[in-house]
Design a protein around this motif. Structure first.
Motif, short mmCIF file in Angstrom:
data_model
loop_
_atom_site.label_atom_id
_atom_site.label_comp_id
_atom_site.label_asym_id
_atom_site.label_seq_id
_atom_site.Cartn_x
_atom_site.Cartn_y
_atom_site.Cartn_z
N ALA A 119 0.83 -1.22 0.00
CA ALA A 119 0.00 0.00 0.00
C ALA A 119 0.86 1.26 0.00
CB ALA A 119 -0.94 -0.02 1.22
N THR A 120 1.92 1.33 0.83
CA THR A 120 2.77 2.53 0.90
C THR A 120 3.63 2.68 -0.35
OG1 THR A 120 4.38 1.23 2.16
CG2 THR A 120 2.83 2.56 3.42
N LEU A 121 4.01 1.53 -0.98
CA LEU A 121 4.76 1.61 -2.25
C LEU A 121 3.91 2.23 -3.34
CD1 LEU A 121 6.74 -1.78 -2.37
CD2 LEU A 121 7.71 0.53 -2.27
N ALA A 122 2.64 1.98 -3.28
CA ALA A 122 1.74 2.54 -4.31
C ALA A 122 1.52 4.04 -4.12
CB ALA A 122 0.39 1.79 -4.26
N HIS A 123 1.87 4.59 -2.95
CA HIS A 123 1.68 6.01 -2.67
C HIS A 123 2.97 6.58 -2.03
CE1 HIS A 123 -2.63 5.66 -3.49
NE2 HIS A 123 -2.56 4.48 -2.85
N PRO A 124 3.97 6.92 -2.83
CA PRO A 124 5.30 7.32 -2.33
C PRO A 124 5.28 8.59 -1.48
CG PRO A 124 5.11 7.69 -4.70
CD PRO A 124 3.91 6.92 -4.30
N ARG A 125 4.29 9.46 -1.58
CA ARG A 125 4.29 10.71 -0.81
C ARG A 125 3.85 10.49 0.63
NH1 ARG A 125 1.06 15.24 -4.01
NH2 ARG A 125 1.61 16.32 -2.07
N ASN A 126 3.22 9.27 0.91
CA ASN A 126 2.65 9.04 2.23
C ASN A 126 3.46 8.02 3.02
OD1 ASN A 126 0.06 9.28 0.14
ND2 ASN A 126 -0.01 10.63 1.92
N ALA A 127 3.56 8.26 4.36
CA ALA A 127 4.31 7.35 5.23
C ALA A 127 3.39 6.47 6.06
CB ALA A 127 5.22 8.17 6.15
N THR A 128 2.11 6.55 5.84
CA THR A 128 1.17 5.68 6.56
C THR A 128 0.09 5.20 5.59
OG1 THR A 128 -0.24 5.49 8.52
CG2 THR A 128 -0.39 7.57 7.26
N ALA A 129 -0.66 4.22 6.05
CA ALA A 129 -1.73 3.64 5.19
C ALA A 129 -2.96 3.40 6.03
CB ALA A 129 -1.27 2.35 4.55
N PRO A 130 -4.15 3.63 5.48
CA PRO A 130 -5.38 3.39 6.24
C PRO A 130 -5.74 1.89 6.28
CG PRO A 130 -5.93 4.15 4.05
CD PRO A 130 -4.43 4.20 4.13
N LEU A 131 -6.59 1.54 7.23
CA LEU A 131 -7.08 0.15 7.33
C LEU A 131 -7.75 -0.28 6.04
CD1 LEU A 131 -7.85 -2.47 8.81
CD2 LEU A 131 -9.83 -1.25 9.76
N ILE A 132 -8.49 0.65 5.42
CA ILE A 132 -9.20 0.28 4.19
C ILE A 132 -8.24 -0.10 3.09
CG2 ILE A 132 -9.30 2.62 3.22
CD1 ILE A 132 -12.16 0.06 3.33
N ALA A 133 -7.00 0.52 3.08
CA ALA A 133 -6.00 0.17 2.07
C ALA A 133 -5.49 -1.25 2.29
CB ALA A 133 -4.85 1.17 2.11
N ILE A 134 -5.32 -1.63 3.57
CA ILE A 134 -4.87 -3.00 3.88
C ILE A 134 -5.91 -4.01 3.41
CG2 ILE A 134 -4.17 -4.56 5.75
CD1 ILE A 134 -2.26 -2.18 5.19
#
Length: 802
Positions: free
Chosen positions: A547-562
């Motif tokens: 999930a974080t690789l798909a969004h390089p600007r962000n350092a966290t990921a939401p539960l919904i992304a998991i």
């Protein structure tokens, strides 16, 4: 021993010939069972005709045999007398003898144990100790005394049987082996003649320890191989004795049964007697050779209600036979004996009745026959409409009345007694059957069993010879016939192929193809197991990473992304399983189709006509590819839908939304990967709640219908098209056939000629066998069961009539 006429000497060979001819015709095998024929043949030519007297103890079997033979051979008693087997054979007058077989000591001990158990006598049974025997005897005598006499109750009769058994053991111990059955001739036991040996065997104590008696008597009823068999009662206290009768009734050597029934004394049949009649019916070798004797009929003379119950029983259950007899064995037997007596020996009181005259105190006692005779004269009303005016005086003893009455009326009264006893009618019925009806009936049964086999065999030969005679006899004519049938044969093959495929598809659709069911069960198991593995091994850390690789600007990921990453991951992994298992099923379906098609008659016939399978294998292979494409596409579509959450996943009040909120609460404690990983068990549970219903719907509802529909829409059009292609190959088939028809025609003409010649031989063998059997039947005066011959006018081939 029987003596067959010359025309019947080779009867077994003639019947065997017909059975052999029948066995050669595979099309007739399922239509006939040779067992009844073999049984009837064995009965017709058997050297002996065994007539088993069967019934309960005290029904009067032994007395009845004594009565019809007019010889006092067998032991007869009111109670449970003996478990002895008795066989009575024919012998010339100067060769009469008896062979006696004794029980072993072990068998006697077992019988004692059974009787003491029935009587409630406890304690160790040791017949080697005199004190033990004496103790048991004393207890048995007490039981008899307490019951009021040895014939007053069933228990008293059992006690008397026990006393006789112990007495016989003591008196004959030198003849008894510990574990084997010793056999002695009457000479070995120092008996000078049949009467002496029979007198010994009749004594209750001796009869009790005898296992088997074989009498060889001179009597016309026993001629022609007739053997009278007396066996233990069907209600014998020793179970193996009772079963002995049932075993004999089901024995193929048993030819006829005399059922001696106690309904004359009881007014109804017991459960054991009912079982006896049912067992008789199970032996096909007996057929209708059953005589029903209601013995002790004299008891109905003094009881109108009993007499009516017996008549109702006979009318309701024995209306379909004319072999029903009502007898008094006691009156008939002793009546036949006193015919040869007179006043000089007090009408038997000083001779054959003497053993019953003196009681233990030495005073004159009344034999049972004398009491029954006086009762007959005074109370039976049998003499009411006769010339006899018999007076039984109360001031005279029973013996005095008996002697006086016989002195007054003599032989005419005795003849009337015998006639009323029914014994003479039964003896005449048995004699008439055994001397006049038995042999014709046995041969009629054989002819009756042979009749349907002969009719079918005869018709088969006539049909076969007609068909063979109508076949072309020349090569060109044979070729023309084969080519004329070619188009029809190709059309039939195409129709059979199409029908075959349709049936195979339908079996799959209705869940009756076992191999397909096993394959699909495996697919179901693989999907369930793979889901369990995926849920167990699912890594939140890996999903977080994706999930974080798909969004390089962000350092966290939401539960919904998991959850999104998980949905894609599980759906794609399950798709791989569904695709591979579906392909395996399609491959197996194709292979099984090829195998089953290759084993059909139409496939072999197609090869004969074309030299190949007309493109069937190639069509199945092409179809396999098309099926694979179709089912893989369906599998991918099915699993692609797993990416979407279930419609009610977020519904209020469901456990899934509750679990989602709990998980969200847990992951909201921080913003790094650690808090998400700590919630991994809850995330797995959430995924399980979503995926299990999806997979279950696929394997239990959706995908089986997908398979059924795919197979049906692909296979049936292929079968229809292939059927048309087979018919279109007429030109190729004609060219191929013409290359081979000359050889085939030569072979077929030769085969037809050989088959025709063999059929002619078989027809001649059939006629010879049937004619021989018919000659035998005529010599046995059986005219209504002549077997059908094949007449020359029914045979079109000249060779057959030679």
């Amino acid at each position: 021993m029987i003596s067959l006429p010359p025309s019947c000497q080779n009867l077994p060979e003639l019947v065997t010939t017909l059975l052999e001819l029948w066995s050669l015709e595979s099309s007739l095998k399922s239509q006939h069972d040779p067992t009844p024929i073999e049984t009837s043949l064995k009965k017709a030519i058997a050297p002996q005709f065994e007539i088993v007297f069967a019934g309960a103890f005290s029904a009067g079997k032994s007395m009845l045999i004594n009565a019809i033979l007019e010889k006092e051979l067998l032991y007869s008693s009111e109670g449970h007398a003996t478990g002895t087997e008795c066989y009575i054979y024919y012998a010339e007058s100067n060769q009469e003898r008896v062979v006696l077989t004794f029980l072993s000591k072990q068998e006697i001990s077992q019988q004692v144990e059974v009787l003491t158990s029935i009587l409630g006598i406890n304690g160790e049974i040791n017949l080697e100790k005199i004190t033990t025997i004496e103790e048991i005897q004393q207890l048995a005598e007490k039981i008899i005394y307490s019951e009021g006499g040895e014939s007053k109750s069933e228990k008293a009769k059992q006690a008397k049987a026990l006393l006789l058994l112990l007495e016989g053991y003591q008196q004959n111990s030198n003849y008894l082996h510990p574990s084997q059955n010793n056999t002695y001739s009457m000479e070995q036991l120092n008996f000078g003649n049949l009467n002496e040996a029979a007198s010994y065997a009749r004594r209750g104590s001796n009869s009790a320890i005898l296992k088997k008696l074989e009498y060889y008597c001179h009597h016309p009823l026993l001629q022609d191989g007739n053997v009278l068999v007396d066996l233990p009662g069907i209600d014998a206290p020793v179970k193996k004795d009772a079963e002995l009768t049932y075993q004999k009734i089901t024995d193929p050597d048993t030819s006829a049964v005399v059922c001696v029934l106690k309904a004359g004394a009881a007014g109804e049949m017991s459960s054991e007697e009912t079982r006896l009649l049912e067992t008789i019916k199970s032996n096909k070798g007996i057929r209708d050779r059953v005589f029903y004797v209601f013995n002790r009929i004299d008891e109905t003379w003094y009881n109108a209600q009993l007499r009516q119950r017996l008549e109702n029983l006979i009318q309701s259950q024995f209306y379909d036979t004319n072999r029903v007899y009502k007898t008094s064995g006691l009156l008939g037997f002793y009546g036949s004996l006193i015919k040869h007596s007179n006043s000089s020996d007090r009408w038997g009181l000083n001779s054959f009745l003497a053993k019953n005259v003196k009681n233990l105190g030495g005073e004159e006692d009344t034999p049972q026959f004398v009491s029954e005779f006086n009762n007959y004269c005074a109370n039976s009303q049998k003499l009411t409409r006769t010339k006899f005016r018999v007076d039984v005086k109360s001031y005279e003893t029973a013996a005095e009345n008996y002697v006086r009455i016989l002195a007054e009326w003599g032989q005419p009264l005795i003849e009337q007694l015998i006639n009323d006893s029914g014994i003479e009618e039964f003896r005449q019925g048995m004699t008439r059957y055994l001397t006049e009806e038995k042999r014709p009936q046995l041969f009629s049964n054989l002819a009756d069993d042979l009749q349907p086999l002969c009719i079918n065999l005869r018709n088969h030969y006539l049909t076969q010879i007609t068909e063979l005679s109508s076949q072309p006899q020349e090569i060109e004519a044979m070729k023309a016939q084969e080519l004329a049938r070619l188009h029809q044969e190709l059309q039939q093959i195409g129709e059979e192929f199409q029908l075959h495929i349709s049936q195979e598809v339908n079996l799959i659709i209705v869940n009756q193809n076992e191999e397909f069911e096993q394959d699909f069960h495996r697919l179901q198991g693989k999907m369930v197991n793979r889901l369990d593995e995926l849920l167990h091994s699912f890594s939140v850390a890996n999903a977080y990473k994706r999930a974080t690789l798909a969004h390089p600007r962000n350092a966290t990921a939401p539960l919904i992304a998991i959850l999104v990453e998980a949905l894609y991951y599980l759906a794609n992994e399950l798709e791989d399983v569904l695709v591979s298992e579906s392909q395996r099923i399609i491959t197996n379906v194709s292979e099984r189709l090829l195998n089953t098609i290759g084993n059909t008659d139409y496939y072999r016939k197609l090869y004969r006509l074309l030299g190949n399978d007309g493109g069937i294998t190639e069509s199945i292979k092409r179809l396999e590819i098309a099926l694979n494409h179709a089912i893989v596409s369906q599998a991918r579509t099915e699993c692609d839908r797993y990416v979407r959450e279930s419609p009610r996943f977020y519904d209020e009040g469901t456990f899934s939304i509750y679990q989602f909120r709990e998980t969200l609460q847990q992951t909201s404690q921080g913003y790094d990967c650690e808090t998400m990983v700590e919630a991994e068990p809850a995330i797995r549970q959430l995924l399980k709640l979503d995926f299990e219903p999806k997979v279950s719907a696929t394997i239990r509802r959706n995908f089986r219908q997908t398979f059924n529909q795919t197979l049906k829409t692909q296979l049936l059009p292929m079968a229809e098209q292939q059927s048309e292609e087979i018919i279109q190959q007429y030109t190729a088939a004609r060219a191929y056939l013409e290359q081979n028809l000359v050889k085939e025609a030569e072979e077929k003409i030769a085969r037809n000629s050989q088959l025709q010649a063999q059929t002619i031989i078989n027809m001649k063998r059939y006629n010879e066998a049937v004619q021989g059997i018919n000659n035998c039947l005529e010599s046995m005066q059986v005219y209504e069961y002549q077997l059908p011959l094949i007449s020359p006018t029914e045979i079109t081939t000249e060779e057959v009539t030679e």
